[in-house]
Design an enzyme around this catalytic site. Structure first.
Site, PDB file in Angstrom:
ATOM      1  CG  PHE A 172      -0.204   0.328   2.462  1.00  0.00           C
ATOM      2  CD1 PHE A 172      -0.049   1.896   2.756  1.00  0.00           C
ATOM      3  CD2 PHE A 172       0.334  -0.566   3.397  1.00  0.00           C
ATOM      4  CE1 PHE A 172       0.714   2.127   3.867  1.00  0.00           C
ATOM      5  CE2 PHE A 172       0.986  -0.215   4.642  1.00  0.00           C
ATOM      6  CZ  PHE A 172       1.037   1.008   5.037  1.00  0.00           C
ATOM      7  CE  LYS A 196      -2.865  -8.312  -4.307  1.00  0.00           C
ATOM      8  NZ  LYS A 196      -3.637  -7.346  -3.645  1.00  0.00           N
ATOM      9  CD  GLU A 199      -4.913  -5.900   0.384  1.00  0.00           C
ATOM     10  OE1 GLU A 199      -4.163  -5.835  -0.562  1.00  0.00           O
ATOM     11  OE2 GLU A 199      -4.829  -6.100   1.584  1.00  0.00           O
ATOM     12  CE  LYS A 200      -4.262  -2.271   4.422  1.00  0.00           C
ATOM     13  NZ  LYS A 200      -3.613  -3.497   4.150  1.00  0.00           N
ATOM     14  CB  SER A 249       4.479  -7.629   5.264  1.00  0.00           C
ATOM     15  OG  SER A 249       3.675  -8.692   5.145  1.00  0.00           O
ATOM     16  CB  CYS A 304      10.052  -0.174   2.483  1.00  0.00           C
ATOM     17  SG  CYS A 304      10.969   0.426   0.962  1.00  0.00           S
ATOM     18  CD  GLU A 404       8.516  -2.893   8.255  1.00  0.00           C
ATOM     19  OE1 GLU A 404       7.868  -3.937   8.107  1.00  0.00           O
ATOM     20  OE2 GLU A 404       8.919  -2.118   7.215  1.00  0.00           O
TER      21      GLU A 404
END
Ligand code: NAD
Length: 519
Positions: A172, A196, A199-200, A249, A304, A404
């Site tokens: 995301f 893909k 989804e957020k 993740s 990240c 994290e």
């Protein structure tokens, strides 16, 4: 081209006449060049993290639709791989032009769905745009090798060929940049692609795909399907997909790495991070504090490559007051507000998780120098905001250090020497990035040599390499052996074919020889 303007809540798709437009709009899949509303019975809300408004609804794509996307990509591959490289490059040239043209629209969509400030959202798009620019020189990047006369009259050469259908699974936090790490390189190498998005925040990927079609990318070369675990597992298992690019993740990344490689696919998996800065006592005070504040709290800590942990050689005390002052001065607001320095975190769940990691630090003995948990942002009271938070006296056994955090939380640690500081960083399981702040070349060089991190900054807080290099996280931050973009990215999306040709004049006749050929 299709018109899909999530930010203004309008959709028109090939399948949906405008009379059936919905509010909130449904995010379409892209299959075989058409934006199609999913027939799924399950949709997830895409939520604006500053307001909790539902921006759009995202389908959990059905298996039939997933198969249709893969077969569109498979059918498009033979003619796309045979399309001249110069033509493929020119489509990227157009795409970079259109991304620049629509930069503001893209950035607004990123801010609406992801929450980061508009300026930061422009950076998200721009760092992806640079990968598109790099893909415009693919002919040179994809060159093979040639050795003449390996034996009498015999030459050997290698060519880099596309793999077929490749897939990408996105996180995301960079909804424009990370799709752009993937499909431009893959398709310009001659592959076709199934993407893909997260989804957020799927809107930017859809807008980029519209631009790619407008730029002339043929039907089926880029396809987009939405969903979560089920469609990801379908990607890992599908025999027609040859390679999977993942960013996200560790839980998801290691699952995808093992499941997709068990099916014989090549996988590149960029995962979580705990990026440390080592601050030497001789570092430039002003520049270092500014760098720590910007890299710790920018994008609300959801990068990240965010610098989440600082190890002060010689103790943190002399630095603390000023660090807290500058962190306090940051403006927390909705990303669309011009004065915002940091926006909300992505979801209510993320906010709760970050709160509880801060509390665990306090419970385990860290000193809370700045607590952003009770912040309320006027006019955006229901947003997922967390103010800059600083914990000092943090030690490696604490939960807040081991996990994290992925929020606007800076951890301060101490070491007596550079050796001790390096050993703290090297014992951490992650190895995405690490930075040193110093005016000593000797210390910097020792750090560069001994540090176990893929991306090293020397007086540079977020050393994300530009696309002519590669994104080179290591340890638990990366699985696979070919990194994203740069030469490694081209190698990931191509395989080598080695040809040996014999054009010897054989008029003199030849004999049968059963021995292993030698020159
Ligand atoms: P995430 O792992 O939750 O989601 C990433 C993608 O994986 C999404 O598309 C999601 O639908 C899918 N997914 C999630 N869980 C899954 C599961 N169990 N099985 C199958 N699919 C699953 O990550 P996120 O929260 O979107 O992104 C944040 C994470 O990404 C952080 O850990 C961050 O460090 C990392 N990240 C790493 C890099 C890098 O280059 N190293 C870059 C950006 C983000």
């Amino acid at each position: 081209p299709q018109v899909f303007a999530l930010a203004s809540s309008r959709i028109s798709t090939a399948a949906e006449p405008s009379s059936k437009q919905r509010n909130p709009p449904r995010v379409p899949n892209l299959i075989g060049g058409k934006f199609i509303e999913s027939k799924s019975s399950t949709f997830l809300d895409v939520i604006n993290p500053a307001t909790q408004e539902v921006v759009s609804q995202l389908p959990l794509t059905t298996n039939e639709e997933f198969k249709a996307a893969v077969s569109a990509a498979k059918n498009a591959f033979p003619s796309w791989r045979n399309t001249p490289i110069t033509t493929r490059q020119r489509i990227m040239l157009k795409l970079q032009e259109f991304i620049r043209r629509d930069m503001d629209k893209l950035a607004l969509n990123v801010t609406t769905e992801q929450g980061k400030t508009l300026k930061d959202a422009q950076g998200d798009v721009f760092r992806g745009l640079e990968v598109v620019e790099h893909a415009c020189g693919m002919a040179t990047l994809q060159m093979g090798e040639y050795v003449s006369n390996v034996s009498h009259g015999i030459d050997t050469y290698s060519i880099r060929e596309p793999l077929g259908v490749c897939a990408g699974i996105c996180p995301f936090n960079f909804p424009a940049m990370i799709p752009l790490w993937m499909f431009p390189v893959a398709v310009t190498c001659g592959n076709t692609f199934v993407l893909k998005p997260s989804e957020k925040d799927p809107g930017a990927a859809i807008m980029l795909a519209e631009l790619a079609l407008e730029a002339g990318l043929p039907e089926g070369v880029l396809n987009i399907i939405h969903g979560t675990h089920d469609v990801v597992n379908a990607i890992c298992d599908d025999d027609d997909i040859k390679a999977v690019s993942f960013v996200g993740s560790n839980v998801a990344g290691m699952h995808i790495y093992s499941r997709a490689s068990a099916k014989g696919k090549r996988v590149q998996s960029n995962m979580g991070a705990k990026n440390h800065a080592i601050v030497m006592p001789d570092a430039n005070v002003d520049a270092t504090i500014n760098a720590l504040v910007a890299a710790g709290f920018g994008a609300a800590g959801q990068r990240c490559m965010a610098l989440s942990t600082v190890v002060f050689v010689g103790g943190s005390k002399p630095w603390e007051t000023e660090l807290v002052e500058r962190a306090k001065a940051l403006k927390v607001n909705a990303g669309t507000e011009p004065d915002a320095d940091l926006g909300p975190v992505i979801s209510k769940q993320a906010k709760e998780r970050i709160h509880s990691l801060i509390q665990s630090g306090v419970d385990e003995g860290a000193r809370l120098l700045l607590d952003g948990r009770s912040i309320v942002v006027p006019r955006y009271e229901s947003g997922n905001f967390i103010g800059p938070t600083i914990l000092s006296n943090v030690t490696s056994n604490m939960e807040c250090y081991k996990e994290e955090i992925f929020g606007p939380v800076l951890l301060l640690m101490e070491a007596d020497s550079l050796e001790e500081a390096i050993s703290i960083v090297n014992q951490n399981k992650y190895g995405n990035g690490a930075a040193i702040f110093t005016t000593s070349g000797v210390a910097a060089r020792k750090f560069q040599t001994e540090i176990d991190a893929g991306q090293v900054g020397i007086n540079v807080p977020i050393p994300v390499p530009l696309p002519f290099f590669s994104f080179t996280g290591n340890k638990a931050s990366f699985a696979g052996d070919l990194n994203f973009y740069g030469k490694a990215g081209v190698n990931f999306y191509t395989q080598i074919k080695t040809i040996t040709q014999n054009w010897k004049d054989s008029t003199g006749g030849s004999k049968v020889n059963l021995a292993m050929p030698t020159s």
